[in-house]
Scaffold this active site. Structure first.
Site, PDB file in Angstrom:
ATOM      1  N   THR A  38       7.951   2.075  -5.971  1.00 23.18           N
ATOM      2  CA  THR A  38       7.968   3.297  -5.172  1.00 23.18           C
ATOM      3  C   THR A  38       8.201   4.514  -6.062  1.00 23.18           C
ATOM      4  O   THR A  38       8.231   4.400  -7.295  1.00 23.18           O
ATOM      5  CB  THR A  38       8.965   3.168  -3.984  1.00 23.18           C
ATOM      6  OG1 THR A  38       8.762   4.281  -3.119  1.00 23.18           O
ATOM      7  CG2 THR A  38      10.416   3.111  -4.429  1.00 23.18           C
ATOM      8  N   LYS A  45       4.695   4.951  -8.940  1.00 22.71           N
ATOM      9  CA  LYS A  45       3.477   4.339  -8.404  1.00 22.71           C
ATOM     10  C   LYS A  45       2.244   4.533  -9.302  1.00 22.71           C
ATOM     11  O   LYS A  45       1.354   3.683  -9.320  1.00 22.71           O
ATOM     12  CB  LYS A  45       3.184   4.887  -7.002  1.00 22.71           C
ATOM     13  CG  LYS A  45       4.100   4.315  -5.930  1.00 22.71           C
ATOM     14  CD  LYS A  45       3.671   4.790  -4.561  1.00 22.71           C
ATOM     15  CE  LYS A  45       4.528   4.166  -3.485  1.00 22.71           C
ATOM     16  NZ  LYS A  45       4.083   4.520  -2.134  1.00 22.71           N
ATOM     17  N   ASP A  72      -0.304   0.348   0.849  1.00 24.28           N
ATOM     18  CA  ASP A  72       0.045   1.458   1.755  1.00 24.28           C
ATOM     19  C   ASP A  72      -1.108   1.796   2.716  1.00 24.28           C
ATOM     20  O   ASP A  72      -0.896   1.990   3.911  1.00 24.28           O
ATOM     21  CB  ASP A  72       0.396   2.722   0.950  1.00 24.28           C
ATOM     22  CG  ASP A  72       1.799   2.654   0.357  1.00 24.28           C
ATOM     23  OD1 ASP A  72       2.658   1.942   0.905  1.00 24.28           O
ATOM     24  OD2 ASP A  72       2.033   3.332  -0.664  1.00 24.28           O
TER      25      ASP A  72
HETATM   26  P1  NAP Z   1       3.425  13.531  -2.389  1.00 23.25           P
HETATM   27  O1  NAP Z   1       2.716  12.696  -3.416  1.00 23.25           O
HETATM   28  O2  NAP Z   1       4.482  14.491  -2.796  1.00 23.25           O
HETATM   29  O3  NAP Z   1       2.278  14.322  -1.583  1.00 23.25           O
HETATM   30  C1  NAP Z   1       2.525  15.273  -0.580  1.00 23.25           C
HETATM   31  C2  NAP Z   1       1.458  16.348  -0.708  1.00 23.25           C
HETATM   32  O4  NAP Z   1       1.579  17.214   0.416  1.00 23.25           O
HETATM   33  C3  NAP Z   1       1.641  17.205  -1.971  1.00 23.25           C
HETATM   34  O5  NAP Z   1       0.386  17.376  -2.593  1.00 23.25           O
HETATM   35  C4  NAP Z   1       2.189  18.504  -1.393  1.00 23.25           C
HETATM   36  O6  NAP Z   1       1.853  19.627  -2.182  1.00 23.25           O
HETATM   37  C5  NAP Z   1       1.498  18.559  -0.063  1.00 23.25           C
HETATM   38  N1  NAP Z   1       2.131  19.459   0.885  1.00 23.25           N
HETATM   39  C6  NAP Z   1       3.454  19.684   1.065  1.00 23.25           C
HETATM   40  N2  NAP Z   1       3.635  20.577   2.057  1.00 23.25           N
HETATM   41  C7  NAP Z   1       2.415  20.915   2.522  1.00 23.25           C
HETATM   42  C8  NAP Z   1       1.945  21.786   3.532  1.00 23.25           C
HETATM   43  N3  NAP Z   1       2.792  22.507   4.274  1.00 23.25           N
HETATM   44  N4  NAP Z   1       0.613  21.890   3.730  1.00 23.25           N
HETATM   45  C9  NAP Z   1      -0.256  21.191   2.962  1.00 23.25           C
HETATM   46  N5  NAP Z   1       0.130  20.354   1.973  1.00 23.25           N
HETATM   47  C10 NAP Z   1       1.451  20.215   1.758  1.00 23.25           C
HETATM   48  O7  NAP Z   1       4.086  12.599  -1.286  1.00 23.25           O
HETATM   49  P2  NAP Z   1       3.540  11.177  -0.759  1.00 23.25           P
HETATM   50  O8  NAP Z   1       4.136  10.100  -1.568  1.00 23.25           O
HETATM   51  O9  NAP Z   1       2.069  11.261  -0.618  1.00 23.25           O
HETATM   52  O10 NAP Z   1       4.262  11.114   0.665  1.00 23.25           O
HETATM   53  C11 NAP Z   1       3.909  12.000   1.711  1.00 23.25           C
HETATM   54  C12 NAP Z   1       4.683  11.644   2.961  1.00 23.25           C
HETATM   55  O11 NAP Z   1       4.315  10.342   3.395  1.00 23.25           O
HETATM   56  C13 NAP Z   1       6.209  11.594   2.746  1.00 23.25           C
HETATM   57  O12 NAP Z   1       6.846  12.138   3.865  1.00 23.25           O
HETATM   58  C14 NAP Z   1       6.515  10.126   2.652  1.00 23.25           C
HETATM   59  O13 NAP Z   1       7.809   9.816   3.134  1.00 23.25           O
HETATM   60  C15 NAP Z   1       5.464   9.545   3.581  1.00 23.25           C
HETATM   61  N6  NAP Z   1       5.127   8.163   3.228  1.00 23.25           N
HETATM   62  C16 NAP Z   1       5.231   7.244   4.198  1.00 23.25           C
HETATM   63  C17 NAP Z   1       4.909   5.923   3.924  1.00 23.25           C
HETATM   64  C18 NAP Z   1       5.030   4.908   5.029  1.00 23.25           C
HETATM   65  O14 NAP Z   1       4.987   3.713   4.746  1.00 23.25           O
HETATM   66  N7  NAP Z   1       5.136   5.336   6.267  1.00 23.25           N
HETATM   67  C19 NAP Z   1       4.491   5.546   2.643  1.00 23.25           C
HETATM   68  C20 NAP Z   1       4.378   6.527   1.657  1.00 23.25           C
HETATM   69  C21 NAP Z   1       4.702   7.842   1.963  1.00 23.25           C
HETATM   70  P3  NAP Z   1       2.993  20.204  -3.177  1.00 23.25           P
HETATM   71  O15 NAP Z   1       3.311  19.127  -4.136  1.00 23.25           O
HETATM   72  O16 NAP Z   1       2.339  21.393  -3.768  1.00 23.25           O
HETATM   73  O17 NAP Z   1       4.162  20.520  -2.286  1.00 23.25           O
END
Ligand code: NAP
Length: 291
Positions: free
Chosen positions: A70, A74, A110
């Site tokens: 995680t 990753k 995922d």
């Molecule tokens: P990540 O790699 O940080 O990606 C999130 C993306 O969203 C980043 O590119 C970020 O840009 C962008 N972002 C943030 N605020 C935004 C907004 N207001 N409008 C448009 N784009 C925005 O995170 P991730 O690992 O993909 O995870 C994303 C979410 O999914 C988290 O909440 C995580 O807990 C959830 N998740 C859930 C599972 C599950 O099994 N349910 C698994 C994995 C992840 P910036 O970096 O510029 O802010």
């Protein structure tokens, strides 16, 4: 079924991440091992970024049977592995590793977890118009499996536009039948796109805090729209609450979390996962956190 006491043959599985102590995975996997009579245990390994290489070296040397990966490892883990399955290669990130007689193979469950949860909610991705907010690691995994599942169009938006552009490029190359494009991440642009969509997905962390804004106009939340939030903590984000009140079909991130675990368990053991047991373990953890 009673779990066999730890012995010389007990298989070791686990999760590496930083920070990772909050993870719900041990209860899910240990519950599954016990229910299926698999002689194995699942542990948590806190591994800071500077120690990843050494940690994987150690896991390999100790003959650990498999592990989850995680945040923040990753992507970086790929350089430490011997092979990748096709989807993990396209996604460019790994959340599950299997030790196959000393060689480490990476998978990404995922996206499969999300699509399985979607289907279990009664929604098939085939032919759907999808808008995804966020183009980070989770969005990459989900979009590859949605494209594989035959969605018609995918509109991506991310605060970091280059991330959305790079994901769109990869999807166009590997899934030319899905029409993929990028839009701006302003509320106006997202609302315009969401009005034309069948499925709206939040793949950003927005919604984890009570004070977080709604990223689309409330008027786009029509009963025909399926609204998914990858956030599972809290189980009901503002987006999901508003969508539910507007009559939309809604899905939170708990199903994705469950089914990524189910897929990992099956990759590791070759045994059909006891989904009910894993779900119960996961929900009791979520409930405890919100009590
Ligand atoms: P990540 O790699 O940080 O990606 C999130 C993306 O969203 C980043 O590119 C970020 O840009 C962008 N972002 C943030 N605020 C935004 C907004 N207001 N409008 C448009 N784009 C925005 O995170 P991730 O690992 O993909 O995870 C994303 C979410 O999914 C988290 O909440 C995580 O807990 C959830 N998740 C859930 C599972 C599950 O099994 N349910 C698994 C994995 C992840 P910036 O970096 O510029 O802010």
């Amino acid at each position: 079924m009673k779990q066999k006491p730890i012995n010389a043959h007990t298989g070791i599985y686990g999760i590496i991440g930083h920070p990772v102590r909050h993870t719900f995975s041990p209860s899910m996997h240990n519950g599954a091992f016990q229910a299926c009579g698999v002689d194995a245990r699942y542990l948590v390994f806190e591994v800071c970024p500077g120690s990843l290489k050494q940690a994987v070296h150690g896991l390999r040397a100790l003959g650990v049977s498999g592990f989850n990966v995680t945040i923040p490892h990753k992507e970086a883990i790929i350089a430490c592995l011997d092979s990748l399955d096709r989807e993990a290669e396209i996604i460019g990130a790994v959340n599950t590793v299997k030790n196959i007689r000393g060689t480490l193979k990476g998978y990404n469950t995922d996206g499969e977890g999300f699509v399985t949860a979607l289907r279990k909610s009664g929604v098939s991705p085939g032919g759907k118009r999808v808008v995804m907010i966020g183009a980070g690691g989770a969005a990459r995994a989900v979009s590859v499996y949605l494209a594989r599942g035959g969605i018609k169009t995918l509109t991506l938006a991310d605060a970091a536009d280059r991330r959305a552009q790079s994901l769109a490029k990869a999807l166009k190359k590997h899934f030319p039948r899905t029409e993929t494009r990028v839009t701006g991440a302003s509320k106006a642009a997202l609302s315009r796109e969401a009005r034309q969509a069948d499925i709206l997905i939040n793949a950003t962390p927005v919604g984890m805090k009570k004070s977080d804004p709604l990223l689309v106009d409330k008027t786009v939340l029509k009963p025909s729209l399926v609204v998914c939030d990858l956030v599972y903590n809290p189980p009901e984000t503002r987006l999901l609450r508003e969508a539910k009140q507007s009559g939309c079909t809604v899905m939170n991130g708990i199903g994705m979390l469950l089914y990524q675990g189910v897929a990992a368990f099956e990759i590791w053991t070759g045994v059909v996962a006891p989904t009910g047991v894993m779900k119960k373990a996961l929900l009791s953890q979520v409930e405890r956190k919100h009590r």
